[in-house]
Design an enzyme around this catalytic site. Sequence first.
Site, short mmCIF file in Angstrom:
data_model
loop_
_atom_site.label_atom_id
_atom_site.label_comp_id
_atom_site.label_asym_id
_atom_site.label_seq_id
_atom_site.Cartn_x
_atom_site.Cartn_y
_atom_site.Cartn_z
N HIS A 266 0.96 -2.45 -1.80
CA HIS A 266 1.48 -1.39 -2.78
C HIS A 266 2.92 -1.87 -4.18
O HIS A 266 2.45 -2.04 -5.02
CB HIS A 266 1.73 0.06 -2.17
N SER B 205 0.96 6.16 -8.98
CA SER B 205 2.08 4.98 -8.68
C SER B 205 1.48 4.02 -9.25
O SER B 205 2.60 3.13 -9.76
CB SER B 205 1.67 4.66 -7.33
N ASP C 131 9.50 -0.66 -3.25
CA ASP C 131 8.49 -0.28 -3.05
C ASP C 131 8.49 -1.44 -1.72
O ASP C 131 9.24 -1.51 -0.57
CB ASP C 131 7.95 -1.23 -4.17
#
Length: 772
Positions: free
Chosen positions: A224, A543, A153
């Site tokens: 994220h 996600s 990520d």
Amino acid sequence: MAIPHKLWCFVLIILPHFISIIFADEYDTYIIHMDASAMPKAFSTHHNWYLTTLSSISNTHTNTIKPTTTLSSSSSSSKLIYTYTNAINGFTALLSPSELRSLANTPGFLSSTRDATVKRDTTHSNQFLGLDDDHGVWPTSHYGHDVIIGLVDTGIWPESRSFGDAGLGPIPSRWKGACESGTQFNFSLCNNKLIGARSFNKGLLAKYPNITIAMNSARDTDGHGTHTSSTAAGGAVEGADYFGYAPGTARGTAPGARVAMYKALWDEGSLLSDIIAAIDQAIADGVDVISISLGIDGTPLYADPIAIAAFAAMEQGIFVSTSAGNEGPFLATLHNGTPWVLTVAATTIDREFHGAVVLATGASITGQSLYPGNSSATELPLIFPKSCTDAKSLINLKNRDIIIVCVDTNFTLSDQLYNTGDLKIAGAVFITNTTDITFYTQTSFPAVFLNLEKGSEILNYINTSSQPKASLSFKQTSLGTKPAPRLTSYSSRGPSPSCPVVLKPDLTAPGDQILAAWPSNSSVTQLKSGEIYNDFNIISGTSMSCPHAAGVAALLRGTHPTWSPAAIRSAMITTAGFLDNTGYPIADLGLDNLPATPIDMGAGQVDPNRAIDPGLVYEAGRDDYVRLMCAMNFTGKQIQTVTRSSNYSCSNASLDLNYPSFVAFFRVHDGRDSGAREMRRTVTNVGGGRAVYAAKVTVEGGLNVTVSPESLEFERENEKKSFVLRVEDPRLVKNNSIVYGALSWIESNGNRVVRSPIVVTTISPDDLLPHG
Ligand SMILES: *[C@@H]1O[C@H](CO)[C@@H](O)[C@H](O)[C@H]1NC(C)=O
Ligand SMILES: *[C@@H]1O[C@H](CO)[C@@H](O)[C@H](O)[C@H]1NC(C)=O
Ligand SMILES: *[C@@H]1O[C@H](CO)[C@@H](O)[C@H](O)[C@H]1NC(C)=O
Ligand SMILES: *[C@@H]1O[C@H](CO)[C@@H](O)[C@H](O)[C@H]1NC(C)=O
Ligand SMILES: *[C@@H]1O[C@H](CO)[C@@H](O)[C@H](O)[C@H]1NC(C)=O
Ligand SMILES: *[C@@H]1O[C@H](CO)[C@@H](O)[C@H](O)[C@H]1NC(C)=O
Ligand SMILES: *[C@@H]1O[C@H](CO)[C@@H](O)[C@H](O)[C@H]1NC(C)=O
Ligand SMILES: *[C@@H]1O[C@H](CO)[C@@H](O)[C@H](O)[C@H]1NC(C)=O
Ligand SMILES: *[C@@H]1O[C@H](CO)[C@@H](O)[C@H](O)[C@H]1NC(C)=O
Ligand SMILES: *[C@@H]1O[C@H](CO)[C@@H](O)[C@H](O)[C@H]1NC(C)=O
Ligand SMILES: *[C@@H]1O[C@H](CO)[C@@H](O)[C@H](O)[C@H]1NC(C)=O
Ligand SMILES: *[C@@H]1O[C@H](CO)[C@@H](O)[C@H](O)[C@H]1NC(C)=O
């Protein structure tokens, strides 16, 4: 046009091949798959073999085409960017097109992929999944204690309270990973929760040598990766919220699991070669579960580096959870439709974030909102202009102390928001029937979103009042929303373009408006007054559902350490829930709230407390996937690219993978296909001993589906029994249509139900295969 960016699922776009033809002399980076068994005995390591191979092609061919870049004189060691040993057999190198052609003729070369860049496309969610301190899989698995989840990520914010290690024992001794120091990241920031942090950007730097990496370490500057990691395995943090929304204790799905971050997505760009390097290292480090919230669209399995790396992980017993993508509600849009990973769709939970329009009459009309600021819209005139889409009609508004009311009848909401957002007005009310409302609710100015029914109340009031006035209020969280879950409109749908014979997505998990940790130094959103910061953020996308499923897999791995990835996946699929909290089939927000089908969401929403004790599992391993690839007519080199080995046999090719779901393709009713489809499956008893199961089939549309035998009797643990599911020529199935059903093995004198979705279709798989 305001482009909604609240949806999080990174998508890799493989640039068309012609680009490398236009820049015929340009060096580029390529991922090269090699046949390890072809390595001459003279070499001690693959690395040396690759170096020698590279220097041989440079020597023979630098004189044929003159490179235009200054890299022509680079030595073979500077050409070699990565040597991979676990995820794939091969390397990434900087090559000219002529060098690539020469390389393709060297012994051991299998295939190449041009390196490609990535396009960026609470807590309560776990209670909604039934996770509970007193019962079920949390206490049984000790919260996923000692299971290691690796995430590929954007990095991690180690100071986040979600990664505190209070109450966690020492790092499992089998762990071989490391915490790498780098820019603003000292190795000492890792602890017994965050046990690994590494970063990968050699591919990025090789492709763009001029760029400067601002945060050259595993530290997350995007958000994220911090969000997905804490969703999967964050520890408990009391008093978490998002500016008053979603208050409570934040906790990941497997709060006892350990986190290892493999940063391969950078603010400056993200490349396939770096992602493979990350997975390569995660395998070597000894993670148990990998969570990958990104994917590559429109790529066959043998050319999809994530699928290939996941194959290696699967062979090592590592469970891989992936996101389906955010391209719904259209069919065949999903990525990661790979038979050896879990592919996760996204659903809502039973929580909504509200704002209210309080009319001067005292009536309060509630709508959705996630506006994080403090509203000053009190007792202000309600203005209902002709159009909120047309800037010119609005710009004349002299008095900015107003609340504007906008009606969105045909997909103009994002234009309306963009337009009204520039006006510096005190507030807005949007009346809309968009199904993707969560794209929009996190506004930079006070705004409430009403559905058409509630909107008509306010429009009536405006019509009947000489001086309509209202106030706006925010920051209300409501729990127990019904119905829930619902499949989000954006969740990408099956069938899997890369393998339509295996049903994908597998299941769904919470992905909509999820609260999880966020870097303190990255803004969560922008208000009129400037950027605002918070230690938690609420974002949406597959996600977000992917790490929930990875967390559930960690809980299962913690409970059943010897189970294979296929067994864990089977347990999650066959126990998933297909009904919502009102007892009706889970509805599809992208399709007028009709029931979501297995093509849309797989078996249903993951149910961790049932998955822990599935009764029977459908096993599959390397050889089963090879037989599938053989039957898909992959070439030997393509199969070797995926398996990293020449030791495989195609003598028993079969499209009939031992998977916990069924897909039967029929040709149109032209008289040529009057046969039946038979699918053979073997189930393994993991229920603890003697057990008897009876088959129950439910199907739509007059299909004749039979199971033989109709009853399975087991004497002992791990005993296997086979059965055949037969679908007779579905004369009632129209051309180009799909009908659905399910097979449930119901335990006699027991509680277990082992349910598999059935899909019968007259749509040709060739219409879906990218090369078909
Ligand atoms: C990293 O942490 C160690 C241990 O806390 C400390 O001794 C060292 O000075 C730190 N290094 C940097 C560059 O801050
Ligand atoms: C790198 O920077 C130099 C100088 O700024 C420039 O001339 C060159 O074109 C750049 N190269 C690339 C590949 O961007
Ligand atoms: C809203 O008001 C509260 C209390 O006065 C304050 O702490 C907070 O910073 C304000 N929020 C914003 C985004 O200005
Ligand atoms: C609601 O949205 C749909 C599209 O999703 C549109 O076709 C329909 O006309 C809308 N209904 C109304 C009453 O505007
Ligand atoms: C809807 O879209 C059509 C075509 O773009 C346009 O002519 C019409 O004015 C729009 N309706 C509204 C209410 O905006
Ligand atoms: C409001 O009044 C206008 C004109 O009188 C009418 O066209 C419209 O339908 C009314 N709207 C509502 C929601 O009652
Ligand atoms: C966060 O930002 C502040 C202010 O810009 C800075 O002083 C601090 O070093 C940053 N912290 C980290 C860990 O980057
Ligand atoms: C593979 O090739 C065989 C023989 O040409 C053909 O019958 C079959 O349909 C092909 N299978 C797939 C999945 O394309
Ligand atoms: C080749 O594959 C078969 C089947 O998976 C396996 O049993 C055998 O051990 C393998 N042989 C080698 C040399 O790896
Ligand atoms: C192929 O299937 C047959 C019958 O099931 C079995 O006997 C044989 O061992 C299999 N061959 C391979 C290479 O798996
Ligand atoms: C299905 O399509 C085939 C050819 O495309 C046609 O011959 C047949 O009549 C169609 N069947 C139905 C039920 O529409
Ligand atoms: C359904 O299929 C079974 C197995 O082929 C067959 O015995 C049975 O007659 C079929 N039933 C109907 C109603 O066609």
